[in-house]
Scaffold this active site. Structure first.
Site, PDB file in Angstrom:
ATOM      1  N   ARG A  24     -10.332  32.971  35.374  1.00  0.00           N
ATOM      2  CA  ARG A  24     -11.474  33.699  35.916  1.00  0.00           C
ATOM      3  C   ARG A  24     -12.715  33.185  35.210  1.00  0.00           C
ATOM      4  NH1 ARG A  24     -10.246  39.518  34.326  1.00  0.00           N
ATOM      5  NH2 ARG A  24     -12.335  39.816  35.178  1.00  0.00           N
ATOM      6  N   SER A  26     -15.168  35.011  33.898  1.00  0.00           N
ATOM      7  CA  SER A  26     -15.768  35.849  32.857  1.00  0.00           C
ATOM      8  C   SER A  26     -15.620  35.172  31.500  1.00  0.00           C
ATOM      9  CB  SER A  26     -15.106  37.226  32.827  1.00  0.00           C
ATOM     10  OG  SER A  26     -13.867  37.171  32.142  1.00  0.00           O
ATOM     11  N   LYS A  96      -1.844  42.820  30.168  1.00  0.00           N
ATOM     12  CA  LYS A  96      -1.924  44.168  30.727  1.00  0.00           C
ATOM     13  C   LYS A  96      -2.486  44.182  32.142  1.00  0.00           C
ATOM     14  CE  LYS A  96      -6.172  46.348  28.976  1.00  0.00           C
ATOM     15  NZ  LYS A  96      -6.693  47.637  28.541  1.00  0.00           N
ATOM     16  N   ASP A  97      -3.081  43.076  32.577  1.00  0.00           N
ATOM     17  CA  ASP A  97      -3.573  43.008  33.954  1.00  0.00           C
ATOM     18  C   ASP A  97      -2.517  42.496  34.927  1.00  0.00           C
ATOM     19  OD1 ASP A  97      -6.081  43.980  33.267  1.00  0.00           O
ATOM     20  OD2 ASP A  97      -6.804  41.986  32.727  1.00  0.00           O
ATOM     21  N   THR A 143     -15.734  55.197  29.980  1.00  0.00           N
ATOM     22  CA  THR A 143     -14.456  54.502  30.173  1.00  0.00           C
ATOM     23  C   THR A 143     -14.007  54.723  31.607  1.00  0.00           C
ATOM     24  OG1 THR A 143     -12.136  54.271  29.527  1.00  0.00           O
ATOM     25  CG2 THR A 143     -13.081  56.479  29.324  1.00  0.00           C
ATOM     26  N   SER A 145     -10.821  53.948  32.330  1.00  0.00           N
ATOM     27  CA  SER A 145      -9.374  53.958  32.181  1.00  0.00           C
ATOM     28  C   SER A 145      -8.865  55.397  32.221  1.00  0.00           C
ATOM     29  CB  SER A 145      -9.004  53.292  30.850  1.00  0.00           C
ATOM     30  OG  SER A 145      -7.756  53.759  30.393  1.00  0.00           O
ATOM     31  N   ARG A 147      -5.984  56.317  31.522  1.00  0.00           N
ATOM     32  CA  ARG A 147      -5.165  56.468  30.314  1.00  0.00           C
ATOM     33  C   ARG A 147      -6.010  56.879  29.113  1.00  0.00           C
ATOM     34  NH1 ARG A 147      -4.873  53.083  26.197  1.00  0.00           N
ATOM     35  NH2 ARG A 147      -6.109  51.553  27.336  1.00  0.00           N
ATOM     36  N   ARG A 148      -7.126  56.198  28.915  1.00  0.00           N
ATOM     37  CA  ARG A 148      -7.991  56.539  27.779  1.00  0.00           C
ATOM     38  C   ARG A 148      -8.607  57.918  27.969  1.00  0.00           C
ATOM     39  NH1 ARG A 148     -10.434  50.488  28.126  1.00  0.00           N
ATOM     40  NH2 ARG A 148      -8.914  49.510  26.725  1.00  0.00           N
ATOM     41  N   ARG A 165     -18.166  50.311  34.563  1.00  0.00           N
ATOM     42  CA  ARG A 165     -17.485  49.126  35.081  1.00  0.00           C
ATOM     43  C   ARG A 165     -18.227  47.872  34.665  1.00  0.00           C
ATOM     44  NH1 ARG A 165     -13.971  46.843  36.540  1.00  0.00           N
ATOM     45  NH2 ARG A 165     -14.085  46.337  38.730  1.00  0.00           N
ATOM     46  N   GLY A 166     -17.617  46.751  34.986  1.00  0.00           N
ATOM     47  CA  GLY A 166     -18.227  45.472  34.676  1.00  0.00           C
ATOM     48  C   GLY A 166     -17.441  44.780  33.587  1.00  0.00           C
ATOM     49  N   ASN A 167     -17.719  43.499  33.383  1.00  0.00           N
ATOM     50  CA  ASN A 167     -17.025  42.785  32.318  1.00  0.00           C
ATOM     51  C   ASN A 167     -17.591  43.220  30.972  1.00  0.00           C
ATOM     52  OD1 ASN A 167     -19.370  41.255  31.806  1.00  0.00           O
ATOM     53  ND2 ASN A 167     -18.808  39.796  33.395  1.00  0.00           N
ATOM     54  N   THR A 170     -21.355  43.037  30.432  1.00  0.00           N
ATOM     55  CA  THR A 170     -22.077  44.041  31.207  1.00  0.00           C
ATOM     56  C   THR A 170     -21.968  45.419  30.568  1.00  0.00           C
ATOM     57  OG1 THR A 170     -21.359  42.808  33.152  1.00  0.00           O
ATOM     58  CG2 THR A 170     -22.364  44.960  33.542  1.00  0.00           C
ATOM     59  N   ARG A 171     -20.769  45.756  30.122  1.00  0.00           N
ATOM     60  CA  ARG A 171     -20.564  47.101  29.552  1.00  0.00           C
ATOM     61  C   ARG A 171     -21.361  47.288  28.266  1.00  0.00           C
ATOM     62  NH1 ARG A 171     -14.504  49.225  30.902  1.00  0.00           N
ATOM     63  NH2 ARG A 171     -14.320  48.078  32.845  1.00  0.00           N
ATOM     64  N   CYS A 259      -1.189  49.619  37.212  1.00  0.00           N
ATOM     65  CA  CYS A 259      -2.093  49.415  36.092  1.00  0.00           C
ATOM     66  C   CYS A 259      -3.123  50.531  36.040  1.00  0.00           C
ATOM     67  CB  CYS A 259      -2.765  48.046  36.168  1.00  0.00           C
ATOM     68  SG  CYS A 259      -3.890  47.883  37.550  1.00  0.00           S
TER      69      CYS A 259
HETATM   70  C1  DPM Z   1      -6.259  47.529  32.598  1.00  0.00           C
HETATM   71  C2  DPM Z   1      -7.007  48.627  32.161  1.00  0.00           C
HETATM   72  C3  DPM Z   1      -8.253  48.117  31.730  1.00  0.00           C
HETATM   73  C4  DPM Z   1      -8.227  46.692  31.920  1.00  0.00           C
HETATM   74  C5  DPM Z   1      -6.540  50.063  32.172  1.00  0.00           C
HETATM   75  C6  DPM Z   1      -6.257  50.624  30.778  1.00  0.00           C
HETATM   76  C7  DPM Z   1      -9.395  48.909  31.201  1.00  0.00           C
HETATM   77  C8  DPM Z   1     -10.240  49.399  32.356  1.00  0.00           C
HETATM   78  C9  DPM Z   1     -11.494  50.087  31.929  1.00  0.00           C
HETATM   79  C10 DPM Z   1      -4.886  47.529  33.143  1.00  0.00           C
HETATM   80  N1  DPM Z   1      -7.009  46.388  32.482  1.00  0.00           N
HETATM   81  O1  DPM Z   1      -6.354  49.966  29.735  1.00  0.00           O
HETATM   82  O2  DPM Z   1      -5.907  51.839  30.698  1.00  0.00           O
HETATM   83  O3  DPM Z   1     -11.769  50.276  30.719  1.00  0.00           O
HETATM   84  O4  DPM Z   1     -12.251  50.436  32.840  1.00  0.00           O
HETATM   85  C11 DPM Z   1      -8.871  44.694  30.501  1.00  0.00           C
HETATM   86  C12 DPM Z   1      -9.449  44.485  29.209  1.00  0.00           C
HETATM   87  C13 DPM Z   1      -8.676  43.502  28.581  1.00  0.00           C
HETATM   88  C14 DPM Z   1      -7.694  43.108  29.495  1.00  0.00           C
HETATM   89  C15 DPM Z   1     -10.650  45.165  28.655  1.00  0.00           C
HETATM   90  C16 DPM Z   1     -10.370  46.470  27.948  1.00  0.00           C
HETATM   91  C17 DPM Z   1      -8.857  42.869  27.207  1.00  0.00           C
HETATM   92  C18 DPM Z   1      -7.797  43.270  26.210  1.00  0.00           C
HETATM   93  C19 DPM Z   1      -6.434  42.629  26.409  1.00  0.00           C
HETATM   94  C20 DPM Z   1      -9.298  45.677  31.605  1.00  0.00           C
HETATM   95  N2  DPM Z   1      -7.869  43.828  30.645  1.00  0.00           N
HETATM   96  O5  DPM Z   1      -9.309  47.101  28.120  1.00  0.00           O
HETATM   97  O6  DPM Z   1     -11.263  46.884  27.176  1.00  0.00           O
HETATM   98  O7  DPM Z   1      -6.333  41.404  26.551  1.00  0.00           O
HETATM   99  O8  DPM Z   1      -5.447  43.377  26.397  1.00  0.00           O
END
Ligand code: DPM
Length: 358
Positions: A24, A26, A96-97, A143, A145, A147-148, A165-167, A170-171, A259
């Protein structure tokens, strides 16, 4: 061999293959892909590596919460299309993606040593020095997420939670340049890879917020039929990380979580025992089911014969003892079965319905 058409003739007459890595666009994705390319370069100095950057749906739809777009392979589809068409040979993802079941024809050929899997608090500069505990009542935490948000709502009921949202770039900009959020929650691993470790003001341990399945680990996705590439990348596997992530992914798959459900885990390997804690939450965190189970795995030094024992929740790791992978996968399934017997399905179904209706 799928890369034959691109074999490159070198001055000294040796033929070596060009390997293309898709990523990607980003900054985080580029950094992650570069780190895998650097490792491969070191291990295989004769191989020519090229990096191909592309945009994905997830990068284009930035105004909606991830959990609402309803596309499981949001960040991965275009990259997999390029893999399928032989335009690239390797794609590097945050594990995790990646969905627990990959589309037919693809596999995870390497899971690299995990960075810190924990979530981290990044504060608005005006709150420097504080922790979540010490923020004023009704402070807004950013957030998207589920989960969080579920775990932190329960733990810090005086705080409020809003999507962001955003990379990563951006956040952080939205946090620093506006007054909308008192703090945001991000994965420590991403912040570290970006070189922003100094923005972490608090690491959230398992009592505050357990992490997402696969968080902090990088995965190398390849064509399942491409034996050369599979063998080449397999040396990047980090055995403990692979086993932890197989257990976590098996847990999530057996729960039928995607996810974007409030599911969290914690894993550890100590003296040849793999521990898995898994939990499911209602959106507000009020309902929670959480259990821990363990299994014995082969010690790292074990001279067990490695066999081609197929794919475990998407991961091909023929150089890791088959008995350990089987035990890790069973651990995940067993823990999910336990939680399902206690009502996990109802909690997740309700969470999904409420989230879809928002
Ligand atoms: C997934 C989630 C998020 C990412 C859901 C979660 C966070 C979404 C958000 C499945 N993928 O964690 O509960 O905060 O809106 C993502 C990040 C990374 C990989 C960024 C992050 C980097 C860390 C890594 C987005 N995917 O979670 O802050 O490599 O594990």
């Amino acid at each position: 061999m799928s890369g034959e058409g691109r074999a490159k003739e070198e001055g000294h007459g040796k033929i070596s293959r060009v390997i293309r890595l898709g990523t990607r666009k980003s900054q985080l994705a580029r950094i992650q892909t570069d780190s895998v390319a650097d490792k491969l370069k070191e291990l295989y100095p004769d191989v020519h590596l090229e990096i191909v950057a592309m945009s994905t749906i997830g990068d284009k739809i930035l105004d909606q919460a991830l959990s609402k777009i309803g596309e499981k392979s949001l960040f991965t589809k275009e990259l997999e299309n390029a893999l399928e068409r032989n335009e690239v040979d390797i794609v590097v993802h945050s594990l995790k993606d990646l969905p627990t079941a990959l589309p037919l024809g693809f596999t995870i050929g390497a899971v690299l040593e995990r960075e810190s899997p924990n979530d981290a608090v990044v504060l608005h500069p005006k709150n420097a020095g504080l922790t979540l505990d010490a923020l004023p009542d009704k402070s807004v935490i950013g957030t998207s997420s589920l989960r969080r948000a579920a775990q932190l709502k329960k733990r810090f009921p005086q705080l409020e939670f809003e999507n962001i949202r955003g990379n990563l770039n951006t956040r952080l900009r939205k946090l620093d340049e506006k007054d909308d959020y008192a703090a945001i929650i991000l994965a420590a691993a991403g912040l570290k890879r970006m070189g922003w470790e100094d923005r972490i003001s608090q690491i959230l341990g398992p009592d505050d917020c357990m992490y997402a399945v696969g968080q902090g680990a990088l995965a190398v996705e390849v064509r399942a039929r491409d034996k050369d590439i599979l063998e080449m990348v397999s040396v990047l596997h980090h055995p403990d990380t692979v086993l932890r992530c197989i257990a976590e992914r098996a847990f999530l798959r057996h729960l039928e979580g995607g996810c974007s459900v409030p599911v969290a885990v914690h894993t550890e390997v100590k003296e040849s025992v793999l521990y898995l804690t898994g939990a499911v939450y209602s959106l507000d965190g009020a309902d929670c089911l959480k259990e821990t189970m363990q299994t014995i795995i082969a010690p790292n030094s074990a001279a067990e014969e490695c066999v081609q024992d197929g794919v475990h929740v998407g991961v091909t790791a023929n150089n890791i003892p088959a008995s350990s992978k089987a035990a890790a996968e069973k651990l995940g399934v067993d823990l999910a079965t336990l939680l399902l017997s206690k009502g996990a399905k109802d909690i997740l179904t309700t969470a999904r319905q409420l989230n879809d209706a928002r």
